[in-house]
Design an enzyme around this catalytic site. Structure first.
Site: not given
Length: 388
Positions: A147, A182, A184-185, A188
């Site tokens: 991402t 975040s 989530y980020h 990645k």
């Protein structure tokens, strides 16, 4: 020869697998555990477009496109035994890894979701990378959708992957530091670091495709049959900003811009995202870049206000009266940040942008106006709700 596509039931994974299969005689093996369907249901939302079962999708691909080289395996990539068996039996020459819990808001709900997101995403990637090493498949091209969120929102232009760092008169090329915003980020960011290490230690050829905010409902293949449609999430947790705005417009709600909305973010159409992944999956060893290559899967940066105004303009062509309203921003972000991000490598890969933002919004409205009842039935999901 086999191309393995993980997350093949997902928004990007399904149309990517479909395009790859439509362009090659190689076997295309789809893998998923259907968790995305469960996550969206968990937050009380649903896809605006009906999502056919994977068996029906594959059957429709054969009937409509003449594609007969797709098959499916259900399984959880966080289970190492499953991954080892998958690789041993099928020996893919390319892995397109699109499986992940992809929502930053979902990962921020509480510690349980943060832990789940990090375990799910990073464990799956590690299992695949170590699986390639331990099963003598280190010539396999590993392509992952990470991402652009790994870059955060720096004040300087973002390079395509790394940068040159100088210290005390000496200089060297270094990876871009993880500036994710975040849980989530950050998964990645860790994936990107693990892929670099796997390339260094195992010499696996790797393409790190840093996917921007993706918009759109259709690709050339999915237009051919409703059974081939990909999912379209529009809720606060899983709906990206463009999708949520378009759904609000269809439901007769004002488009809700958080704060000033002047911040510019990176975007790519579904059509352009799928094309890049297919190009990488179908490249042979002589054509793809050697080593580890980072692509910024971006076609342009757009401000949130411009998104809202474009949706209002295009919506009028569909007889929608779209108002744009500003609300207090629940997120900690600079509402005036003007992101600049390099994308020359990705632009060369896809041969230039195929679908403009305006065309993508037209596609979305063409689709969503058919499913307005579904959106209106879940309009309470536009804003964050209380979850256990």
């Amino acid at each position: 020869m086999t191309v393995l596509v993980t997350g093949a039931d997902g928004y990007i994974g399904w149309p990517t697998a479909l395009r790859i299969a439509n362009r090659t005689d190689d076997r295309v093996l789809l893998v998923d555990n259907f968790a995305r369907r469960e996550w969206v249901e968990e937050v009380g939302a649903t896809s605006a477009t009906p999502v056919a079962s994977i068996d029906e999708r594959i059957r429709a691909a054969e009937e409509t496109l003449g594609v007969s080289n797709m098959s499916f395996v259900e399984g959880d990539l966080t289970e190492r035994a499953f991954v080892d068996e998958l690789l041993q039996v099928h020996e893919p020459h390319t892995v397109v890894h699109a499986a992940a819990q992809p929502s930053a808001p979902y990962s921020q709900i509480n510690g349980e979701r943060a832990n789940y997101t990090q375990h799910n995403n990073m464990q799956a990637t590690r299992n695949l990378l170590w699986g390639l090493e331990e099963n003598d498949l280190t010539d396999t091209h590993f392509v992952e959708t990470t991402t652009t969120g790994v870059y955060g929102a720096p004040e300087f232009p973002i390079p395509e992957g790394g940068a040159t760092m100088e210290n005390q008169g000496e200089a060297d090329d270094v990876p871009f530091p993880a500036m994710a915003g975040s849980w989530y980020h950050l998964t990645k960011s860790h994936d990107a670091a693990n892929m670099r290490l796997a390339h260094k230690q195992f010499d696996i050829p790797i393409s790190d495709v840093r996917t921007a905010i993706t918009y759109g409902t259709e690709t050339a293949e999915t237009r051919e049959d409703d059974r081939l449609k990909t999912r379209f999430d529009f809720d606060y947790y899983f709906g990206t900003v463009t999708h949520r705005f378009c759904a609000q417009a269809v439901a007769g709600y004002p488009v809700t811009v958080y704060g000033k909305g002047e911040q510019r973010k990176p975007f790519v159409s579904l059509e352009d995202a799928v094309e890049g992944l297919a190009q990488l999956a179908l490249s042979d060893a002589d054509d793809r870049p050697e080593g580890l290559t980072v692509y910024n899967q971006v076609t342009r940066a757009i401000s949130i206000v411009e998104i809202a105004e474009t949706i209002a303009d295009v919506g009028s062509e569909f007889e929608l009266d779209v108002a744009v309203e500003h609300f207090e921003n629940p997120r900690d972000e600079d509402e005036t940040h003007k992101m600049e991000i390099a994308n020359e490598r990705y632009d060369d890969l896809i041969g230039g942008q195929a679908q403009s933002f305006e065309e993508g919004v037209e596609d979305i409205f063409e689709t969503l106006t058919r499913y307005a009842d579904t959106i209106e039935a879940h309009e309470d999901r536009f804003l964050p709700g209380v979850l256990e």
